[in-house]
Design an enzyme around this catalytic site. Structure first.
Site, short mmCIF file in Angstrom:
data_model
loop_
_atom_site.label_atom_id
_atom_site.label_comp_id
_atom_site.label_asym_id
_atom_site.label_seq_id
_atom_site.Cartn_x
_atom_site.Cartn_y
_atom_site.Cartn_z
N LYS A 78 -73.76 49.27 -55.20
CA LYS A 78 -74.07 49.89 -53.93
C LYS A 78 -73.18 51.08 -53.66
CE LYS A 78 -75.36 45.56 -51.65
NZ LYS A 78 -74.93 44.63 -50.57
N GLU A 143 -71.75 57.30 -60.36
CA GLU A 143 -70.94 56.14 -59.97
C GLU A 143 -69.88 56.61 -58.98
OE1 GLU A 143 -70.05 53.21 -59.41
OE2 GLU A 143 -69.46 52.21 -61.28
N ILE A 145 -66.81 55.06 -58.27
CA ILE A 145 -65.41 54.91 -58.67
C ILE A 145 -65.29 54.24 -60.04
CG2 ILE A 145 -65.16 52.72 -57.36
CD1 ILE A 145 -62.24 53.75 -56.71
N ASP A 147 -62.41 52.42 -62.21
CA ASP A 147 -61.07 51.84 -62.11
C ASP A 147 -60.57 51.61 -63.54
OD1 ASP A 147 -58.91 50.21 -61.57
OD2 ASP A 147 -59.88 49.02 -60.05
N GLY A 149 -62.58 51.12 -65.96
CA GLY A 149 -63.63 51.72 -66.80
C GLY A 149 -64.49 50.66 -67.49
N LYS A 150 -64.14 49.38 -67.26
CA LYS A 150 -64.87 48.28 -67.90
C LYS A 150 -66.35 48.28 -67.49
CE LYS A 150 -63.56 44.29 -66.65
NZ LYS A 150 -62.67 43.30 -66.05
N LYS A 175 -59.49 56.19 -61.03
CA LYS A 175 -58.13 55.72 -60.72
C LYS A 175 -57.23 55.86 -61.93
CE LYS A 175 -59.01 52.13 -57.37
NZ LYS A 175 -58.83 50.71 -57.02
N PHE A 196 -56.31 50.59 -53.50
CA PHE A 196 -57.67 50.18 -53.16
C PHE A 196 -58.17 51.03 -51.99
CE2 PHE A 196 -61.21 47.63 -51.75
CZ PHE A 196 -61.76 47.25 -52.96
N ASP A 203 -66.77 49.77 -50.56
CA ASP A 203 -66.58 48.62 -49.66
C ASP A 203 -65.40 47.74 -50.03
OD1 ASP A 203 -67.78 47.53 -52.07
OD2 ASP A 203 -68.10 45.69 -50.90
P1 IMP Z 1 -63.84 48.92 -63.23
O1 IMP Z 1 -64.80 48.12 -64.06
O2 IMP Z 1 -62.46 48.30 -63.24
O3 IMP Z 1 -63.81 50.38 -63.60
O4 IMP Z 1 -64.29 48.78 -61.73
C1 IMP Z 1 -65.29 49.58 -61.19
C2 IMP Z 1 -65.93 48.91 -59.99
O5 IMP Z 1 -64.94 48.26 -59.21
C3 IMP Z 1 -66.53 49.93 -59.07
O6 IMP Z 1 -67.90 50.10 -59.38
C4 IMP Z 1 -66.32 49.33 -57.70
O7 IMP Z 1 -67.38 48.47 -57.38
C5 IMP Z 1 -65.09 48.50 -57.83
N1 IMP Z 1 -63.85 49.14 -57.36
C6 IMP Z 1 -62.76 49.44 -58.10
N2 IMP Z 1 -61.79 49.98 -57.36
C7 IMP Z 1 -62.27 50.03 -56.10
C8 IMP Z 1 -61.71 50.53 -54.84
O8 IMP Z 1 -60.58 51.02 -54.76
N3 IMP Z 1 -62.51 50.40 -53.76
C9 IMP Z 1 -63.77 49.85 -53.80
N4 IMP Z 1 -64.32 49.40 -54.94
C10 IMP Z 1 -63.58 49.47 -56.09
#
Ligand code: IMP
Length: 227
Positions: A78, A143, A145, A147, A149-150, A175, A196, A203
């Site tokens: 979302k 996309e 964000i 974080d 990258g997974k 990030k 965060f 959200d």
């Molecule tokens: P990753 O797989 O660790 O890169 O996480 C990515 C997903 O985590 C994003 O699509 C978000 O849904 C969520 N996410 C990661 N960091 C944040 C944040 O700081 N605020 C809100 N959602 C986050």
């Protein structure tokens, strides 16, 4: 390394606007925000106007690279809905006012991996069956964000299975995290510290999407909306 490793923008453009670790954000009382979130936020981290200005430039970069093609914009829900909507809007304006034009179709996919402010191992992809429309197409994944990258890595694996002609990724925020998968978007809005953030459709347990600025959530905000 960019998600698709084909984009040739210089380094600064690859990282986007770099927000340093010591960036305190702006005091909340300098901006407006919904009254129902008072006490739930620490600061305004990226004001809405700055997000819009950066998005305008990303739209131009995308247009310069991909103009005169047909693309399918794949919005990652979302959190990506606001960024995707504003980015598509900017590209539309550029398409009307330049010699290049970009024919866009927009599709949606929903991913879920977060509970509270923590990533879970369990990544759910909702709407993956509709990805067959991407076969042979030029795809722009949008996309909010990245974080670790997974999530992006998993999504790219799914999308590649449908053999698109080309894949590019636009991410509003990336990030700086020690455990990054190294999977980065081709178009990055802002590189931010490992905090965060909420707002602009991002959200915390479904709250704060109705906030225009990107803000840092306070400890009491986390407690209030914890599940
Ligand atoms: P990753 O797989 O660790 O890169 O996480 C990515 C997903 O985590 C994003 O699509 C978000 O849904 C969520 N996410 C990661 N960091 C944040 C944040 O700081 N605020 C809100 N959602 C986050």
């Amino acid at each position: 390394m960019a998600a698709t490793a084909v984009n040739k923008l210089p380094d600064s453009a690859e990282r986007g606007v770099v927000i340093p670790d010591n960036w305190p954000g702006y005091p909340l009382d300098l901006f407006t925000f919904p009254e129902h979130y008072s006490g739930d936020l620490d600061c305004v981290y990226i004001p809405h106007g700055v997000i819009m200005d950066r998005t305008e430039r990303l739209a131009r970069n995308i247009m310069d690279d991909l103009g005169d093609r047909d693309i399918v914009v794949l919005c990652v829900l979302k959190g990506g809905y606001q960024f995707c909507s504003d980015l598509v809007e900017r590209i539309k304006v550029l398409s009307c006012n330049s010699s290049k034009s970009l024919l866009m179709r927009v599709d949606f996919i929903r991913l879920k991996s977060y509970l509270n402010d923590r990533s879970t191992q369990d990544l759910q992809i909702i709407g993956a069956e509709s990805l067959s429309v991407l076969s042979g197409k030029n795809v722009l994944i949008v996309e909010a964000i990245v974080d670790t990258g997974k999530t992006m890595k998993t999504l790219l694996t799914h999308v590649r299975a449908f053999k698109p002609n080309m894949i590019r990724v636009a991410g509003l925020l990336v990030k700086r995290v020690p455990n990054s998968s190294g999977c980065l978007p081709d178009y990055v809005g802002f590189e931010i510290p490992n905090r965060f953030v909420v707002g602009y459709a991002l959200d915390y347990n479904e709250y704060f999407r109705d906030l225009n600025h990107i803000c840092v959530i306070s400890e009491s905000g986390k407690q209030k909306y914890k599940v």
